[in-house]
Design an enzyme around this catalytic site. Structure first.
Site, PDB file in Angstrom:
ATOM      1  N   ASP A   1      31.837  14.988  92.232  1.00  0.00           N
ATOM      2  CA  ASP A   1      31.617  15.992  91.183  1.00  0.00           C
ATOM      3  C   ASP A   1      30.196  15.891  90.872  1.00  0.00           C
ATOM      4  O   ASP A   1      29.541  15.022  91.119  1.00  0.00           O
ATOM      5  CB  ASP A   1      32.249  15.777  90.023  1.00  0.00           C
ATOM      6  CG  ASP A   1      33.734  16.170  90.183  1.00  0.00           C
ATOM      7  OD1 ASP A   1      34.383  16.703  90.769  1.00  0.00           O
ATOM      8  OD2 ASP A   1      34.617  15.630  89.334  1.00  0.00           O
TER       9      ASP A   1
ATOM     10  N   ASP B   1      33.148  19.021  95.250  1.00  0.00           N
ATOM     11  CA  ASP B   1      34.206  19.209  94.309  1.00  0.00           C
ATOM     12  C   ASP B   1      33.502  19.871  92.996  1.00  0.00           C
ATOM     13  O   ASP B   1      32.571  20.804  93.083  1.00  0.00           O
ATOM     14  CB  ASP B   1      35.029  17.947  93.996  1.00  0.00           C
ATOM     15  CG  ASP B   1      36.644  18.298  93.210  1.00  0.00           C
ATOM     16  OD1 ASP B   1      36.925  19.583  93.262  1.00  0.00           O
ATOM     17  OD2 ASP B   1      37.117  17.394  92.738  1.00  0.00           O
TER      18      ASP B   1
ATOM     19  N   ASP C   1      33.366  18.893  85.619  1.00  0.00           N
ATOM     20  CA  ASP C   1      34.820  18.880  85.218  1.00  0.00           C
ATOM     21  C   ASP C   1      35.007  18.002  83.991  1.00  0.00           C
ATOM     22  O   ASP C   1      34.158  17.321  84.022  1.00  0.00           O
ATOM     23  CB  ASP C   1      35.438  18.226  86.544  1.00  0.00           C
ATOM     24  CG  ASP C   1      35.720  18.987  87.952  1.00  0.00           C
ATOM     25  OD1 ASP C   1      35.451  20.327  87.480  1.00  0.00           O
ATOM     26  OD2 ASP C   1      36.164  18.650  88.715  1.00  0.00           O
TER      27      ASP C   1
ATOM     28  N   ARG D   1      37.751  28.564  89.141  1.00  0.00           N
ATOM     29  CA  ARG D   1      37.536  27.788  88.256  1.00  0.00           C
ATOM     30  C   ARG D   1      36.125  28.064  87.326  1.00  0.00           C
ATOM     31  O   ARG D   1      35.555  26.930  87.083  1.00  0.00           O
ATOM     32  CB  ARG D   1      37.539  26.290  88.681  1.00  0.00           C
ATOM     33  CG  ARG D   1      38.811  26.102  89.694  1.00  0.00           C
ATOM     34  CD  ARG D   1      38.506  24.361  89.953  1.00  0.00           C
ATOM     35  NE  ARG D   1      39.915  24.034  90.805  1.00  0.00           N
ATOM     36  CZ  ARG D   1      39.988  23.031  91.409  1.00  0.00           C
ATOM     37  NH1 ARG D   1      39.207  22.187  91.224  1.00  0.00           N
ATOM     38  NH2 ARG D   1      41.165  22.839  92.063  1.00  0.00           N
TER      39      ARG D   1
END
Length: 456
Positions: A268, A291, A295, A348
């Site tokens: 991330d 990714d 997050d 997302r």
């Protein structure tokens, strides 16, 4: 940090009304378990040349149902193309919608909702006049719901929250949102400043105890995730770039990250987890990572994500990592996303589980190929004053195997993009904020979002 993807998209444009069909008689049991009565609400939520979005809610008025299929037919050649919340197939004029994993069991008076996109002939889009539940007739009358002159670019506010405070006018480049709560977010405050130019120095500075202001200079190449401890302000000097690695805030609090470019990370870019609180992520640029760009998960709380730009990237911002983590996440995951530029980022933007209220305001969505916002697992998301341009699926309820959340959408602006799937209520927003006019958001955000747009 990694979750399964679902991909069924939504196309729609302006809001319209709802048609309700009610049964009058009893239904007999058939192969899969049929209800002894049902109610169906079918609506054309949005319509544009060549296509429309339908929303359907079926309510079981009889015995509990374990597994259901709702059937209907179209009279004017409409063809369903994509769906969410159900698996939909069509043969000729006959359409069948079958439950997915999370909504197959309908108790007495229980309901399930799903939506779909479909094509039409631009002249007539008559509503279905009859339905079957598990092959047993469930019929009733309808009233017209199709707008005569749908306008694809006219925003329609929905479900206002009367308990929200009247926004004040704080400076939009300052701290606004959830990170102002719970004592506020000051990072390293007035602590001494350390300038770092390589991975070793950056790692040591981030992991040190005590308050610090850390300035990143030049391009730092690294790998993995670098731990960030509490009471840190991390600022990028002009052109500062972190390439190949990401920052991990795990169980710590009071961290500010501003004016950095992240690229090519192998996990991330920024990961906020394990009940980390009071985090401000502002004016950064993210591209071409593995990714998530940002997050936030595992009970973290009081976070503001503002004025960031994400481009050339797939999985943008995940809020809540697992459907099974409600015990840690419920009552937390309160995040404000404002004035971010989701610049062709695929999905997302964000995907939300459990958090309520999560506040998305004055963001600019451009050409997101997957979807904009997904609210799942009973999350409550306020989607307010955003600008959607060339976005196929602006916002919806449920995603993949995750059950639906709730969305209140109001005062958004749509250009060649559908209005999304909203429903349910959202908790009130406790802080003051300035809401820019949605039609101005594109110019405001593109002029100000990302690294290099502020001096820190």
């Amino acid at each position: 940090m990694r979750t399964a993807q679902r991909r069924m998209t939504l196309l729609a444009t302006t809001a319209a009304a709802t048609a309700t069909l009610l049964t009058a008689g009893l239904l007999t049991a058939v192969s899969a378990q049929a209800a002894a009565g049902c109610q169906v609400a079918y609506s054309v939520a949005s319509q544009w040349p060549g296509g429309f979005t339908g929303n359907v809610t079926v309510t079981n008025l009889g015995d509990p149902v374990s597994g259901w299929t709702l059937g209907w037919s179209y009279a004017a050649g409409q063809q369903v193309s994509q769906a969410w919340g159900a698996t939909v197939s069509q043969s000729g004029s006959q359409v069948s919608a079958t439950n997915v994993d999370y909504n197959g069991n309908l108790a007495t008076n229980g309901s399930a909702s799903f939506g779909f996109n479909a094509s039409w002939n631009n002249a007539s889009n008559p509503l279905p006049t009859s339905f079957t539940l598990n092959n047993v007739a469930c019929t009733g009358g309808t009233t017209p719901t199709t707008p005569a002159n749908p306008s694809p670019s006219t925003p329609t506010p929905s479900n206002p929250l009367p308990s929200d405070p009247v926004p004040s006018i704080p400076p939009q480049t300052g701290l606004v949102g959830w990170a102002t709560q719970n004592g506020g977010t000051t990072g390293g405050g007035g602590a001494p400043t350390t300038t770092v130019t390589n991975a070793s120095a950056l790692t040591s500075a981030l992991n040190a105890t005590g308050s610090a202001v850390i300035r990143v200079s030049g391009t730092i190449s690294c790998s993995g995730m670098l731990r960030v401890r509490s009471n840190k302000t991390i600022l990028g000097n002009s052109g500062a770039t972190i390439a190949g690695c990401g920052l991990n805030i795990s169980g710590d609090r009071n961290v500010i990250i501003r004016n950095l470019t992240f690229r090519d990370w192998n996990d991330d870019a920024i990961n906020v987890q394990e009940s980390a609180t009071n985090i401000w992520i502002d004016h950064n640029s993210f591209s071409n990572g593995y990714d998530g760009a940002v997050d936030i998960k595992r009970g973290s709380d009081f976070v503001t994500v503002s004025w960031n730009r994400v481009f050339n990237h797939d999985k943008t911002m995940l809020l809540g990592h697992s459907d099974d983590n409600g015990g840690q996440d419920i009552g937390h995951l309160r995040v404000s996303y404002h004035h971010n530029w989701f610049d062709g980022s695929n999905q997302r933007n964000p995907r939300v589980r459990f958090g309520n209220p999560v506040h998305l305001f004055n963001n600019y969505y451009r050409a997101n190929g997957g979807y904009g916002v997904a609210s799942t697992e009973n999350a409550g998301v306020l989607v307010e004053g955003n600008y959607f341009e060339n976005v196929r699926d602006t916002y919806h309820l449920g995603e993949g195997d995750s059950g639906p959340g709730r969305i209140v959408a109001r005062n958004n602006h749509f250009v060649n993009s559908p209005t999304g799937q909203a429903g349910g209520s959202v908790a009130s927003i406790p802080y003051s904020y300035q809401l820019d006019t949605a039609s101005n958001v594109k110019s405001i955000v593109t002029a100000g979002a990302g690294a290099g747009r502020i001096t820190v």
